[in-house]
Design a protein around this motif. Structure first.
Motif, PDB file in Angstrom:
ATOM      1  N   ASN A 157       1.054  -3.684  -4.535  1.00 29.64           N
ATOM      2  CA  ASN A 157       0.512  -4.427  -5.665  1.00 29.64           C
ATOM      3  C   ASN A 157       1.370  -4.169  -6.899  1.00 29.64           C
ATOM      4  O   ASN A 157       2.438  -3.537  -6.832  1.00 29.64           O
ATOM      5  CB  ASN A 157      -0.952  -4.030  -5.925  1.00 29.64           C
ATOM      6  CG  ASN A 157      -1.134  -2.523  -5.983  1.00 29.64           C
ATOM      7  OD1 ASN A 157      -0.250  -1.806  -6.453  1.00 29.64           O
ATOM      8  ND2 ASN A 157      -2.262  -2.036  -5.491  1.00 29.64           N
ATOM      9  N   GLU A 158       0.887  -4.640  -8.021  1.00 26.01           N
ATOM     10  CA  GLU A 158       1.626  -4.500  -9.278  1.00 26.01           C
ATOM     11  C   GLU A 158       1.777  -3.039  -9.692  1.00 26.01           C
ATOM     12  O   GLU A 158       2.804  -2.649 -10.260  1.00 26.01           O
ATOM     13  CB  GLU A 158       0.901  -5.277 -10.381  1.00 26.01           C
ATOM     14  CG  GLU A 158       1.569  -5.199 -11.744  1.00 26.01           C
ATOM     15  CD  GLU A 158       0.747  -5.862 -12.823  1.00 26.01           C
ATOM     16  OE1 GLU A 158       1.167  -5.820 -13.996  1.00 26.01           O
ATOM     17  OE2 GLU A 158      -0.322  -6.409 -12.496  1.00 26.01           O
ATOM     18  N   LEU A 159       0.773  -2.222  -9.405  1.00 25.72           N
ATOM     19  CA  LEU A 159       0.837  -0.812  -9.787  1.00 25.72           C
ATOM     20  C   LEU A 159       1.970  -0.091  -9.059  1.00 25.72           C
ATOM     21  O   LEU A 159       2.654   0.758  -9.645  1.00 25.72           O
ATOM     22  CB  LEU A 159      -0.503  -0.139  -9.491  1.00 25.72           C
ATOM     23  CG  LEU A 159      -0.601   1.356  -9.824  1.00 25.72           C
ATOM     24  CD1 LEU A 159      -0.287   1.609 -11.292  1.00 25.72           C
ATOM     25  CD2 LEU A 159      -1.975   1.892  -9.467  1.00 25.72           C
ATOM     26  N   VAL A 160       2.187  -0.418  -7.795  1.00 28.40           N
ATOM     27  CA  VAL A 160       3.281   0.202  -7.038  1.00 28.40           C
ATOM     28  C   VAL A 160       4.623  -0.149  -7.673  1.00 28.40           C
ATOM     29  O   VAL A 160       5.501   0.713  -7.844  1.00 28.40           O
ATOM     30  CB  VAL A 160       3.231  -0.246  -5.568  1.00 28.40           C
ATOM     31  CG1 VAL A 160       4.425   0.302  -4.798  1.00 28.40           C
ATOM     32  CG2 VAL A 160       1.936   0.215  -4.915  1.00 28.40           C
ATOM     33  N   LEU A 161       4.780  -1.408  -8.056  1.00 24.50           N
ATOM     34  CA  LEU A 161       6.019  -1.806  -8.730  1.00 24.50           C
ATOM     35  C   LEU A 161       6.184  -1.089 -10.065  1.00 24.50           C
ATOM     36  O   LEU A 161       7.297  -0.695 -10.439  1.00 24.50           O
ATOM     37  CB  LEU A 161       6.022  -3.322  -8.952  1.00 24.50           C
ATOM     38  CG  LEU A 161       6.231  -4.204  -7.716  1.00 24.50           C
ATOM     39  CD1 LEU A 161       6.136  -5.667  -8.099  1.00 24.50           C
ATOM     40  CD2 LEU A 161       7.567  -3.916  -7.059  1.00 24.50           C
ATOM     41  N   MET A 162       5.089  -0.892 -10.787  1.00 21.80           N
ATOM     42  CA  MET A 162       5.163  -0.219 -12.082  1.00 21.80           C
ATOM     43  C   MET A 162       5.595   1.239 -11.928  1.00 21.80           C
ATOM     44  O   MET A 162       6.403   1.747 -12.715  1.00 21.80           O
ATOM     45  CB  MET A 162       3.809  -0.292 -12.780  1.00 21.80           C
ATOM     46  CG  MET A 162       3.790   0.341 -14.164  1.00 21.80           C
ATOM     47  SD  MET A 162       4.849  -0.513 -15.344  1.00 21.80           S
ATOM     48  CE  MET A 162       3.933  -2.039 -15.535  1.00 21.80           C
ATOM     49  N   VAL A 163       5.087   1.913 -10.910  1.00 27.09           N
ATOM     50  CA  VAL A 163       5.467   3.311 -10.687  1.00 27.09           C
ATOM     51  C   VAL A 163       6.949   3.408 -10.322  1.00 27.09           C
ATOM     52  O   VAL A 163       7.674   4.285 -10.820  1.00 27.09           O
ATOM     53  CB  VAL A 163       4.589   3.934  -9.590  1.00 27.09           C
ATOM     54  CG1 VAL A 163       5.076   5.329  -9.241  1.00 27.09           C
ATOM     55  CG2 VAL A 163       3.135   3.996 -10.045  1.00 27.09           C
ATOM     56  N   ILE A 164       7.417   2.492  -9.469  1.00 26.60           N
ATOM     57  CA  ILE A 164       8.847   2.494  -9.118  1.00 26.60           C
ATOM     58  C   ILE A 164       9.695   2.211 -10.350  1.00 26.60           C
ATOM     59  O   ILE A 164      10.742   2.835 -10.566  1.00 26.60           O
ATOM     60  CB  ILE A 164       9.130   1.457  -8.015  1.00 26.60           C
ATOM     61  CG1 ILE A 164       8.339   1.787  -6.751  1.00 26.60           C
ATOM     62  CG2 ILE A 164      10.619   1.410  -7.693  1.00 26.60           C
ATOM     63  CD1 ILE A 164       8.488   0.750  -5.650  1.00 26.60           C
TER      64      ILE A 164
END
Length: 328
Positions: A157-164
């Protein structure tokens, strides 16, 4: 009585020494040192100074400025030009210190901004996203399978992309080139998988068709794409609609399968329409972009990106033409 006892007794009964009562005092000098201001001071001329290390102190006596020689100081100490140079050096060092402080403050502010990006998300979800990304990194060569598995479970999701992206930002500021390259590839792969899951059936088919190209054999690639299109698009002749595949019209016997789910069916006309709209949008953006000029690294990189984009556009145009002329 032994000798030691007799000696102690004599010491205890003997009178104190007169030296204990002697007053050790020294007379103070009756005269004090005075500075005679009427005495002329020695004038100092830098041009006639000897090679010995001397310096001067300027004092005002009787309304006139005079110079007093100080021993042990370098000759440059009283040189006006040298003094001016030292002041300029001090100012330059102060400016450098201020620039370094500003740069350090800017970096601290950037790190603080990166750390606050995830505050709007639940801490439990952030922790799960970090663990998922760590599993991607540990997967090494099996990272593709791990990403696809996570996508099927709905974990991307978007949160995974934000952490990366946060980790990528930190690596860029620390100039860790290997980490930057790895995280950038991971970000693009996860983003592609998310877009693939959220894309329409036509865009998913287009992505699969483009990935089938090996970069060399265009004719073989188009043949494989044609086979996949025929297998994907439903038959469009009226007879196939009235008489399903495998049904014997003479005996009125044969399997009658229920119509497939409307959400899983991709009509050829829908594929052609969506791909044509995509091409029009990409061409409009390409016309707005100016051609990269110059031989600097950034211009060359932009030029290579435009060339790669142009090759992809040509492939999509070939697929669109193939779908338009396809007979199913």
């Amino acid at each position: 009585m032994d000798a030691n006892s007799l000696l102690l007794r004599n010491l205890s009964t003997s009178p104190p020494s007169p030296l204990l009562f002697f007053n050790f005092t020294l007379p103070l000098p009756t005269s004090h040192c005075h500075f005679n201001s009427n005495k002329p001071l020695k004038q100092f001329n830098p041009a006639t100074a000897s090679g010995n290390s001397v310096a001067v102190v300027r004092r005002c006596v009787a309304g006139k400025e005079v110079e007093i020689i100080l021993e042990g100081m370098p000759n440059e100490y009283y040189d006006d030009e040298w003094q001016a140079q030292q002041k300029e050096k001090a100012k330059e060092l102060e400016r450098q210190r201020q620039l370094e402080d500003e740069e350090e403050e800017r970096k601290i502010e950037e790190y603080r901004e990166i750390g606050t990006r995830l505050k709007g998300y639940p801490q439990e979800d952030v922790s799960k996203a970090k663990k998922l990304i760590s599993s991607f990194i540990r997967a090494a060569e099996e990272v593709e399978e791990r990403i696809e598995e996570a996508a099927e479970k709905g974990e991307l999701n978007e949160l995974v992309l934000m952490v990366i992206w946060n980790r990528l930002d930190l690596a860029r500021r620390d100039e860790e080139k290997d980490v930057i390259r790895s995280l950038d590839l991971l970000y693009r792969r996860v983003e592609t998988e998310i877009l693939k899951r959220e894309a329409t059936p036509a865009m998913r088919l287009l992505n699969d068709l483009l990935n089938m190209h090996d970069g060399f054999n265009d004719e073989g690639w188009l043949k494989d794409c044609k086979k996949l299109m025929i297998a994907t698009f439903p038959r469009e002749d009226p007879f196939s609609i009235l008489v399903p595949t495998g049904f014997d019209i003479d005996k009125h016997e044969g399997p009658i399968r229920p119509p497939p789910d409307a959400e899983d069916v991709l009509l050829r006309v829908d594929f052609v329409r969506e791909v044509d709209e995509l091409l029009q949008e990409v061409r409009a953006e390409q016309n707005e972009e100016a051609d990269a000029q110059g031989l600097d690294p950034e211009s060359i990189a932009n030029k290579l990106k435009q060339q790669e984009k142009q090759r992809t556009i040509h492939k999509v145009e070939a697929l669109l033409e193939l779908a338009v002329n396809l007979k199913v």
